[in-house]
Design a protein around this motif. Structure first.
Motif, PDB file in Angstrom:
ATOM      1  N   UNK A  64       0.693  -1.189   0.201  1.00  0.00           N
ATOM      2  CA  UNK A  64       0.167   0.062   0.303  1.00  0.00           C
ATOM      3  C   UNK A  64       1.164   1.022  -0.038  1.00  0.00           C
ATOM      4  N   UNK A  88       0.655   5.011   0.801  1.00  0.00           N
ATOM      5  CA  UNK A  88      -0.449   6.159   1.757  1.00  0.00           C
ATOM      6  C   UNK A  88       0.880   7.702   1.895  1.00  0.00           C
ATOM      7  N   UNK A 101       0.536  11.280   4.532  1.00  0.00           N
ATOM      8  CA  UNK A 101      -0.639  12.255   4.910  1.00  0.00           C
ATOM      9  C   UNK A 101       0.095  12.951   5.714  1.00  0.00           C
ATOM     10  N   UNK A 141      -4.586  11.305   6.583  1.00  0.00           N
ATOM     11  CA  UNK A 141      -3.566   9.414   6.064  1.00  0.00           C
ATOM     12  C   UNK A 141      -4.869   9.594   5.309  1.00  0.00           C
ATOM     13  N   UNK A 191      -5.392   6.642   1.307  1.00  0.00           N
ATOM     14  CA  UNK A 191      -4.740   5.846   0.939  1.00  0.00           C
ATOM     15  C   UNK A 191      -4.419   5.804  -0.982  1.00  0.00           C
ATOM     16  N   UNK A 207      -2.949   0.070  -4.089  1.00  0.00           N
ATOM     17  CA  UNK A 207      -2.622  -0.652  -3.297  1.00  0.00           C
ATOM     18  C   UNK A 207      -2.606  -1.569  -4.693  1.00  0.00           C
ATOM     19  N   UNK A 230       3.879   7.304   3.146  1.00  0.00           N
ATOM     20  CA  UNK A 230       3.719   5.843   4.062  1.00  0.00           C
ATOM     21  C   UNK A 230       4.444   4.639   3.047  1.00  0.00           C
ATOM     22  N   UNK A 252      -1.383  -4.859   8.800  1.00  0.00           N
ATOM     23  CA  UNK A 252      -1.019  -3.868   7.275  1.00  0.00           C
ATOM     24  C   UNK A 252       1.018  -3.408   7.985  1.00  0.00           C
ATOM     25  N   UNK A 301       3.436  -1.038   8.280  1.00  0.00           N
ATOM     26  CA  UNK A 301       4.456  -0.235   7.805  1.00  0.00           C
ATOM     27  C   UNK A 301       5.864   0.577   7.724  1.00  0.00           C
ATOM     28  N   UNK A 352       9.367  11.970   4.147  1.00  0.00           N
ATOM     29  CA  UNK A 352       8.897  13.483   3.807  1.00  0.00           C
ATOM     30  C   UNK A 352       9.471  13.970   3.056  1.00  0.00           C
TER      31      UNK A 352
END
Lengths: 113, 107
Positions: free
Chosen positions: A33, A35, A37, A43, A45, A48, A91, A102, A104, A109
């Motif tokens: 996946x 993600x 943020x 967060x 998605x 995936x 992420x 899941x 992570x 960043x």
């Protein structure tokens, strides 16, 4: 112990530049996946994969973002061209199925100036 | 109205207190996740629920499918529990996140 790794951990770039983020899922996990943020959106998605095939990338801006899994040990997320609004923490997570836990990675960043 | 609502947004507790964080959602789901994000940014998946209750150490998660509601409980809270707790619901291929609850446990 097994972990999801992500590179780079931090990236500062200028608007218009290409950015590539990499993720190494836990060996044996078949679901990956991506993600994003941000402070404003929290967060989200983006996309995936299962068994390296993209199952859903509807959360991803199609015009500039692309996600691939060249092989089972590498997932990439690319932004071209990057824009300041892409600044966020990205992420990657992996798991043994979409309905399973899941794991992570530490995140990348990204700051686009 | 957001699809996933968490309450409270912020919570400060004294060490040892029993803590409850709530998550309500507005649509049918196939599963609900509770995540913990530490001050350093790392995210850990705590629970995945589709019915009933799960327990792991001092953490308990419950879900009521009919009422579209889940709770995360922390017993005997400790300063190391200070983190952001995020609820996420799965609908088909979609994962929708709540805004998170910022928990601070003081010693």
């Amino acid at each position: 112990d097994a972990r999801v790794t992500q590179t780079p951990r931090d990236k500062v770039t200028e608007m218009g530049q290409e950015v590539t983020m990499r993720c190494q899922p836990i060996l044996g996990h078949n679901t990956v996946f991506w993600y994003r943020q941000t402070m404003m959106q929290g967060l989200e998605l983006l996309a995936y994969f299962r068994n390296r095939a993209p199952l859903d990338d509807s959360g991803m801006p199609k015009d500039r973002f692309s996600a691939e899994m060249p092989d089972a040990t590498l997932a990439t997320l690319k932004i071209q061209p990057s824009e300041p609004r892409d600044s966020a923490v990205y992420f990657c997570a992996s798991g043994s199925g979409i309905q399973e836990t899941q794991y992570f990675g530490p995140g990348t960043r990204l700051l686009v100036l | 109205k957001n699809e996933v609502e968490q309450s409270p947004q912020n919570l400060t507790a004294q060490e040892g207190e029993f803590i409850t964080i709530n998550c309500s959602y507005s649509v049918g789901i196939s599963a609900l996740h509770w995540l913990q994000q530490h001050p350093g940014g790392g995210i850990v998946s705590l629970f995945m629920l589709s019915s009933g209750k799960k327990k792991h150490g001092r953490l308990i998660a419950t879900i009521n499918i009919q009422e579209k509601h889940s709770s995360l409980h922390i017993t005997a809270s400790h300063p190391r529990d200070s983190a952001v707790y995020i609820c996420a619901v799965r609908r088909g291929n979609k994962l929708v996140f709540g805004a998170g609850t910022i928990l601070r446990v003081k010693s």
